[in-house]
Design a protein around this motif. Structure first.
Motif, PDB file in Angstrom:
ATOM      1  N   ALA A  19       0.856  -0.865  -0.511  1.00 31.36           N
ATOM      2  CA  ALA A  19      -0.289   0.764   0.170  1.00 31.36           C
ATOM      3  C   ALA A  19       0.566   1.635  -0.129  1.00 31.36           C
ATOM      4  CB  ALA A  19      -1.501   0.490   1.186  1.00 31.36           C
ATOM      5  N   HIS A  20       0.347   2.180  -0.927  1.00 33.25           N
ATOM      6  CA  HIS A  20       1.771   3.632  -0.500  1.00 33.25           C
ATOM      7  C   HIS A  20       0.502   4.790   0.118  1.00 33.25           C
ATOM      8  CE1 HIS A  20       2.967   7.143  -2.295  1.00 33.25           C
ATOM      9  NE2 HIS A  20       3.284   6.675  -3.211  1.00 33.25           N
ATOM     10  N   VAL A  21       1.416   5.019   0.637  1.00 33.98           N
ATOM     11  CA  VAL A  21       1.266   6.294   1.824  1.00 33.98           C
ATOM     12  C   VAL A  21       0.110   6.646   0.733  1.00 33.98           C
ATOM     13  CG1 VAL A  21       1.874   8.725   3.054  1.00 33.98           C
ATOM     14  CG2 VAL A  21       3.164   6.481   3.069  1.00 33.98           C
ATOM     15  N   ASN A  22      -0.314   7.666  -0.111  1.00 32.68           N
ATOM     16  CA  ASN A  22      -0.941   8.760  -0.494  1.00 32.68           C
ATOM     17  C   ASN A  22      -2.027   7.870   0.191  1.00 32.68           C
ATOM     18  OD1 ASN A  22       0.546  10.283  -0.957  1.00 32.68           O
ATOM     19  ND2 ASN A  22       0.525   9.344  -2.942  1.00 32.68           N
ATOM     20  N   ASP A  23      -2.355   6.843  -0.189  1.00 29.21           N
ATOM     21  CA  ASP A  23      -3.551   5.101  -0.387  1.00 29.21           C
ATOM     22  C   ASP A  23      -3.946   5.607   0.569  1.00 29.21           C
ATOM     23  OD1 ASP A  23      -3.922   5.402  -3.374  1.00 29.21           O
ATOM     24  OD2 ASP A  23      -2.833   3.338  -3.286  1.00 29.21           O
TER      25      ASP A  23
END
Length: 269
Positions: A19-23
């Motif tokens: 998972a990406h920080v933005n998501d």
């Protein structure tokens, strides 16, 4: 709820290995009540700061994702760190029967640590019902406990919608708990909004507090058909276990991540 728990819930809810920080930040702001209305940009900074610190800690839960070609970490992308072999879950109370084993199994701090405390069944059950009513009132629901127990413990309304809730209160023992629910004619025949809330208590900084697993009737039906909840003519048994990865509803060799349902009162809508 602190940023640690918010990241854990959002990471699992996204349903991805990575998972990406933005998501993660966007999910927290959009789906977790305590953080709704917060700035997404500020949340990205908080999430990034937490994950970066966690990766460097002595007992990391998360790890950076490495690009196999460049052997470098991908910016802003994280995954849950695999549980190391020989890992022993830390219990909330000392096991006096087991002798210490210096230099033995590695211990990992749980993201969620629960108490093994128990109480009288009648008082415990009623306390769980009042705890759920309290949480609902704080969230703007008109909620009350039923005078007679006919399978539905709480009725609640918000706007023009009505909800029927059955509450089960339990405690973890050896990092596991289970609740048994008898068949109910109203629930089985009703098309109304039926919810099951499992309440459990744990010790945090020396104080007892409550946590909630909120399951909708549709979730229960799906898990029953999928074999995650055992069912018989006498009723159904919901089993929950914890380890350093989080919470899981399980039955024999099947298990489902339950982190998404933890304290998620937004499901009652």
């Amino acid at each position: 709820m602190d940023i640690k728990e918010a990241v854990s819930i959002s990471f699992k809810a996204l349903g991805k290995k990575e998972a990406h920080v933005n998501d993660i930040a966007e999910h927290i702001v959009q789906h977790i009540a305590e953080f709704q209305g917060a700035s997404v940009e500020d949340m990205k900074k908080k999430v990034n700061s937490f994950l970066a610190a966690n990766v460097k800690s002595k007992t990391p839960v998360y790890a950076k994702v490495i690009n196999p070609k460049t052997k470098r970490s991908r910016k802003g992308l994280y995954k849950i760190k695999p549980e190391p072999k020989g890992t022993q879950v830390i219990r909330t109370e000392p096991d006096r029967k087991k002798k210490p084993n210096p230099g033995g199994d590695k211990q990992v701090q749980l993201p969620l640590v629960f108490s093994n405390t128990s109480c009288d069944k009648i008082f415990c059950g009623k306390g769980g019902e009042f705890a759920v009513v309290s949480e609902l009132l704080f969230r703007g629901y008109n909620a009350s406990i039923m005078s007679a127990d006919e399978g539905v413990d709480i009725t609640a309304s918000k706007g023009d919608k009505f909800f029927f809730i059955q509450v089960k209160t339990s405690f973890f023992k050896e990092n596991k708990l289970s609740v048994f629910i008898k068949p109910n004619n109203f629930i089985n025949s009703s098309t109304a909004n039926i919810f099951y809330v499992i309440v459990f208590r744990y010790s945090c900084d020396g104080h007892m507090t409550n946590r909630f697993l909120i399951l909708q009737n549709g979730d229960i039906n799906r898990m029953q058909h999928g074999g995650y909840i055992s069912t018989s003519d006498a009723g159904m048994t919901i089993k929950v276990k914890q380890d350093n990865r989080g919470l899981f509803i399980y039955n024999r060799d099947k298990q489902e991540d339950a982190t998404y349902y933890l304290d998620n009162f937004d499901l009652i809508r």
